[in-house]
Design an enzyme around this catalytic site. Sequence first.
Site, PDB file in Angstrom:
ATOM      1  N   GLU A  80       0.715  -0.910  -0.091  1.00  0.00           N
ATOM      2  CA  GLU A  80       0.259  -0.087   0.444  1.00  0.00           C
ATOM      3  C   GLU A  80       1.125   1.014  -0.016  1.00  0.00           C
ATOM      4  O   GLU A  80       1.848   0.803  -0.130  1.00  0.00           O
ATOM      5  CB  GLU A  80      -1.429   0.188   1.031  1.00  0.00           C
ATOM      6  CG  GLU A  80      -0.408  -0.185   2.378  1.00  0.00           C
ATOM      7  CD  GLU A  80       1.057   0.594   3.014  1.00  0.00           C
ATOM      8  OE1 GLU A  80       0.910   1.892   3.451  1.00  0.00           O
ATOM      9  OE2 GLU A  80       1.992  -0.536   3.353  1.00  0.00           O
ATOM     10  N   GLU A 110       4.290  -0.477   0.657  1.00  0.00           N
ATOM     11  CA  GLU A 110       4.556  -0.413  -0.462  1.00  0.00           C
ATOM     12  C   GLU A 110       4.595  -2.189  -1.255  1.00  0.00           C
ATOM     13  O   GLU A 110       4.199  -1.944  -1.868  1.00  0.00           O
ATOM     14  CB  GLU A 110       5.902  -0.129  -0.725  1.00  0.00           C
ATOM     15  CG  GLU A 110       6.476   1.651  -1.159  1.00  0.00           C
ATOM     16  CD  GLU A 110       7.121   1.984  -1.698  1.00  0.00           C
ATOM     17  OE1 GLU A 110       8.793   0.813  -1.860  1.00  0.00           O
ATOM     18  OE2 GLU A 110       7.695   3.165  -1.564  1.00  0.00           O
TER      19      GLU A 110
END
Lengths: 333, 333
Positions: free
Chosen positions: B161, B304
Amino acid sequence: LNAEAMVEAQKHVDNLTKPLGALGRLEETLVRLAGITGKVVPSIDRKAVVVFCGDHGVTEEGVSAYPPEVTGLMIRNFCDGKAAVNAFARRFGAEVRVVDVGSRLTELPAGTLDRKVRAGTANMAKGPAMRREEAVQAIRVGLELALETKEKGFQLVAVGEMGIGNTTAATAVSASLTGTPIEELVGRGTGINDVSLKMKGEVIRHSLDVNRPDPSDPVDVLTKVGGLELAAMTGFILGAAAERLPMVIDGVISTASALAAIRLAPGSRDYLFASHLSEEPAHRVLLEKLGLHPLIHAGMRLGEGSGAVLCFPLFDGAVAAAREMATFADLGL
Amino acid sequence: LNAEAMVEAQKHVDNLTKPLGALGRLEETLVRLAGITGKVVPSIDRKAVVVFCGDHGVTEEGVSAYPPEVTGLMIRNFCDGKAAVNAFARRFGAEVRVVDVGSRLTELPAGTLDRKVRAGTANMAKGPAMRREEAVQAIRVGLELALETKEKGFQLVAVGEMGIGNTTAATAVSASLTGTPIEELVGRGTGINDVSLKMKGEVIRHSLDVNRPDPSDPVDVLTKVGGLELAAMTGFILGAAAERLPMVIDGVISTASALAAIRLAPGSRDYLFASHLSEEPAHRVLLEKLGLHPLIHAGMRLGEGSGAVLCFPLFDGAVAAAREMATFADLGL
């Protein structure tokens, strides 16, 4: 270490598109690799794992779940490319070098480097595992291999071992060098049961009582309660540090050898990286003494350098990030 | 899970040339992958990381070290292949899929999957982050992407994310779902100082007081103190489990989403693997609740999906060992 390269590497890492420090120990790894290689983004494409093999007389005390013949069988297995370390090394682009420094094998399989100092140690529960000259010779084998490894162009090297009975020796070395009570160090090695575990602790205690190694003299410790592959790894670590070759240590046995090396030459620590935290209780104690932090916590307890090789891709990932990431300036920030 | 395949996989792993259990959690990983795929030696060559992106209204409370615009800049950076997750994914053979489920960007860079539910959440310190229908819609985005990912033939997928402010939301979700005191969960996120850390804890406490999410209703928790990317990841995890797709979760944010998913459908836990242990204190608490053990301990705190992708080679190593190692029978033992 090259302090200037380390400052430059830290600056480079800090400018990458991520919060300051967000890659954690990967950043520390990059900065230290810069200090070793003198390059902000090091090249570590050429990798090897050197597996030092030796037998242990103490196996006659029943300290292992496997018979001593397995050392020789595994040497063959390494040469056939069929052990865990081979599978990992193939996957992660590393060469496997198998060194017989002290097995009982009389005929070595093709591919083994024959550097045998003697055919296994004596039973340390009854007297010294070897003579001091033999320990020194094994250390020299390691030193020479480090030089050879550097000359062959390897840029990152893992240190591994094979030797049935060698967690017993490594634990005795750890107890002597760190002064930690044996019961906090002794583990199940290849997988012994509770009764054998208790006995293994007693064998270690007895071996230390019989031999009284001098903790301030690591060569004495390796001589009396160590092993040929342990001494060779100590030499390898000293040699690789002298050659400015970054090394990744594996489990409890290579880490015991590393502590012996650091006691002989404290500066060699700068070239050492921890890989994984093994199930052997002594491993955590040794890593704390060395001030090294393992990246992988997988409860492994295999040796062979397997955990160290498993760590290679994390180093590759760190280098890839340093090489390929944008900076915040690139994003206009 | 396919119990028969798991028994076969365990048998296979036990026969390999290593002490029983010596590959630790890699063995557990292999056995569970067998249960998921039905194959003793699974194929995981096709890998992807799906990065769900969203903005957070709570950033106006000053909970992050970075301005909210960084979410959009990083979306661009992902699409340009220049973030840490891209470097890792290239190195380890994974495709990066960037999904905008709730950023404030009005023009999306080429390569982003546009699944925007709304342009960022509202400030949860003043009221619910979103409406329940929006949370449900974000969950549906995740469900659909899981199906799509499976249909594209991916065999192992990482969940990641991006969203400035989302450790604040994830910590609020964690506090609500686990009942753990906020001061044991709150962390520095992108790297805030002591004063901001204290304030961040107060913002989380206040948000929970204002919204009173119902811990027995994970969708209510995601609605009131979660985020669009958090809800989408919850949906993705539910969908991937339904599609029998093994998933690797990343840091505190994806793990908070995973706990919400497991509360909705406990069986989805079987398809989840932890990757790394982040610096965020809530991460350890969440992983304990999930009963998952991270393989990498590197003090990372990037998000991420970077930690999850960094774990891919360890999975590859485990599969290589299962495929290529000899058995003790091969050695004549």
